[in-house]
Write a protein that holds these residues in place. Structure first.
Motif, PDB file in Angstrom:
ATOM      1  N   MET A  71       0.749  -1.247   0.003  1.00  0.00           N
ATOM      2  CA  MET A  71       0.041   0.033  -0.164  1.00  0.00           C
ATOM      3  C   MET A  71       0.716   1.427  -0.098  1.00  0.00           C
ATOM      4  O   MET A  71       0.488   2.307  -0.739  1.00  0.00           O
ATOM      5  CB  MET A  71      -0.974   0.123   1.261  1.00  0.00           C
ATOM      6  CG  MET A  71      -1.809   1.373   1.299  1.00  0.00           C
ATOM      7  SD  MET A  71      -2.414   1.379   3.156  1.00  0.00           S
ATOM      8  CE  MET A  71      -0.938   1.940   3.748  1.00  0.00           C
ATOM      9  N   LEU A  72       1.839   1.165   0.548  1.00  0.00           N
ATOM     10  CA  LEU A  72       2.883   2.500   0.928  1.00  0.00           C
ATOM     11  C   LEU A  72       3.198   3.380  -0.461  1.00  0.00           C
ATOM     12  O   LEU A  72       2.790   4.374  -0.450  1.00  0.00           O
ATOM     13  CB  LEU A  72       4.154   1.841   1.671  1.00  0.00           C
ATOM     14  CG  LEU A  72       5.040   3.002   1.946  1.00  0.00           C
ATOM     15  CD1 LEU A  72       4.378   3.937   3.002  1.00  0.00           C
ATOM     16  CD2 LEU A  72       6.127   2.371   2.936  1.00  0.00           C
ATOM     17  N   VAL A  84       3.751   8.703   6.399  1.00  0.00           N
ATOM     18  CA  VAL A  84       3.220   7.521   6.629  1.00  0.00           C
ATOM     19  C   VAL A  84       4.066   6.810   7.477  1.00  0.00           C
ATOM     20  O   VAL A  84       5.370   6.637   7.325  1.00  0.00           O
ATOM     21  CB  VAL A  84       2.960   6.463   5.350  1.00  0.00           C
ATOM     22  CG1 VAL A  84       2.489   4.975   5.814  1.00  0.00           C
ATOM     23  CG2 VAL A  84       2.136   7.114   4.582  1.00  0.00           C
ATOM     24  N   ILE A  85       3.799   6.082   8.744  1.00  0.00           N
ATOM     25  CA  ILE A  85       4.574   5.377   9.639  1.00  0.00           C
ATOM     26  C   ILE A  85       4.159   4.049   9.610  1.00  0.00           C
ATOM     27  O   ILE A  85       2.828   3.751   9.806  1.00  0.00           O
ATOM     28  CB  ILE A  85       4.444   5.987  11.056  1.00  0.00           C
ATOM     29  CG1 ILE A  85       5.048   7.214  11.206  1.00  0.00           C
ATOM     30  CG2 ILE A  85       5.420   5.130  11.899  1.00  0.00           C
ATOM     31  CD1 ILE A  85       4.961   8.171  12.490  1.00  0.00           C
ATOM     32  N   HIS A  96      12.904  -2.655   8.051  1.00  0.00           N
ATOM     33  CA  HIS A  96      12.911  -1.128   8.155  1.00  0.00           C
ATOM     34  C   HIS A  96      13.407  -0.541   6.669  1.00  0.00           C
ATOM     35  O   HIS A  96      12.776   0.308   6.394  1.00  0.00           O
ATOM     36  CB  HIS A  96      13.740  -0.897   9.268  1.00  0.00           C
ATOM     37  CG  HIS A  96      14.163   0.616   9.573  1.00  0.00           C
ATOM     38  ND1 HIS A  96      15.017   1.191   9.033  1.00  0.00           N
ATOM     39  CD2 HIS A  96      13.287   1.134  10.383  1.00  0.00           C
ATOM     40  CE1 HIS A  96      14.910   2.477   9.579  1.00  0.00           C
ATOM     41  NE2 HIS A  96      13.642   2.417  10.362  1.00  0.00           N
ATOM     42  N   ARG A  97      14.185  -1.142   6.012  1.00  0.00           N
ATOM     43  CA  ARG A  97      14.786  -0.772   5.003  1.00  0.00           C
ATOM     44  C   ARG A  97      13.735  -0.716   3.831  1.00  0.00           C
ATOM     45  O   ARG A  97      13.744   0.286   3.221  1.00  0.00           O
ATOM     46  CB  ARG A  97      15.985  -1.836   4.567  1.00  0.00           C
ATOM     47  CG  ARG A  97      16.867  -1.157   2.956  1.00  0.00           C
ATOM     48  CD  ARG A  97      17.889  -2.469   2.499  1.00  0.00           C
ATOM     49  NE  ARG A  97      16.997  -3.505   2.323  1.00  0.00           N
ATOM     50  CZ  ARG A  97      16.080  -3.769   0.955  1.00  0.00           C
ATOM     51  NH1 ARG A  97      16.149  -2.659   0.264  1.00  0.00           N
ATOM     52  NH2 ARG A  97      15.754  -4.826   0.676  1.00  0.00           N
ATOM     53  N   LYS A  98      12.743  -1.665   3.749  1.00  0.00           N
ATOM     54  CA  LYS A  98      11.739  -1.676   2.727  1.00  0.00           C
ATOM     55  C   LYS A  98      10.764  -0.826   2.974  1.00  0.00           C
ATOM     56  O   LYS A  98      10.254  -0.081   1.967  1.00  0.00           O
ATOM     57  CB  LYS A  98      11.074  -3.096   2.867  1.00  0.00           C
ATOM     58  CG  LYS A  98      11.863  -4.269   2.219  1.00  0.00           C
ATOM     59  CD  LYS A  98      11.029  -5.615   2.087  1.00  0.00           C
ATOM     60  CE  LYS A  98      12.027  -6.681   1.546  1.00  0.00           C
ATOM     61  NZ  LYS A  98      11.255  -7.934   1.639  1.00  0.00           N
ATOM     62  N   ALA A  99      10.393  -0.409   4.159  1.00  0.00           N
ATOM     63  CA  ALA A  99       9.427   0.618   4.518  1.00  0.00           C
ATOM     64  C   ALA A  99       9.995   1.768   4.043  1.00  0.00           C
ATOM     65  O   ALA A  99       9.297   2.799   3.527  1.00  0.00           O
ATOM     66  CB  ALA A  99       9.217   0.351   6.135  1.00  0.00           C
ATOM     67  N   ALA A 104       7.957   5.389   3.597  1.00  0.00           N
ATOM     68  CA  ALA A 104       7.645   5.648   5.232  1.00  0.00           C
ATOM     69  C   ALA A 104       8.779   6.634   5.761  1.00  0.00           C
ATOM     70  O   ALA A 104       9.688   6.564   5.535  1.00  0.00           O
ATOM     71  CB  ALA A 104       7.741   4.277   5.727  1.00  0.00           C
ATOM     72  N   VAL A 105       8.089   7.473   6.648  1.00  0.00           N
ATOM     73  CA  VAL A 105       9.003   8.272   7.451  1.00  0.00           C
ATOM     74  C   VAL A 105       9.512   7.334   8.612  1.00  0.00           C
ATOM     75  O   VAL A 105      10.287   8.245   9.208  1.00  0.00           O
ATOM     76  CB  VAL A 105       8.203   9.784   7.782  1.00  0.00           C
ATOM     77  CG1 VAL A 105       7.912  10.310   6.364  1.00  0.00           C
ATOM     78  CG2 VAL A 105       7.018   9.417   8.537  1.00  0.00           C
TER      79      VAL A 105
END
Length: 129
Positions: A71-72, A84-85, A96-99, A104-105
């Motif tokens: 979705m991100l 987005v968190i 974490h890397r993918k987000a 993502a912030v």
């Protein structure tokens, strides 16, 4: 101006937990919270609201259907103005890397540190004022 936070999670206990943690803020009208049970619902809601009052999206990563990571990039394309968190039970370096790579912030791990989340929300409220 009324501001709100969109929380995306398929777990039914998330809404009452967030409402309890932020009950004073919600009661005073400092901000509102809206809950979406899926990434697809969140995308529709984010597209419908064209008011800058949407100040933050919090999304679980692991959900049936479309994941939070899927979705991100879509929600960031629709609403690049809204940070987005991501929230996950798995706070490993790869997640974490993918987000972060997908826009993502930040990344919060479960159980959620609500004191840390409150600081983030306060920062967003300050920017929206």
């Amino acid at each position: 101006m009324s501001v709100y936070i969109l929380i995306v999670d398929d777990e039914p206990d998330v809404e009452p937990m967030f409402r309890q943690q932020f009950r004073r803020d919600l009661k005073s009208g400092r901000f509102q919270m809206e809950f979406a049970p899926s990434a697809a619902t969140a995308l529709v809601r984010a597209a419908e609201v064209r008011d800058p009052s949407l100040i933050l999206i919090l999304s679980d990563i692991n959900m049936p259907g479309m994941s939070g990571l899927e979705m991100l990039p879509k929600v960031r394309a629709q609403r690049p103005d809204v940070p987005v968190i991501m929230i996950t039970a798995y706070g490993d370096a790869e997640t974490h890397r993918k987000a972060i790579e997908n826009g993502a912030v930040g990344l919060l791990t479960k159980p959620i540190d609500f004191a840390l989340l409150r600081i983030e929300i306060d920062n967003r409220l300050g920017q929206a004022a």
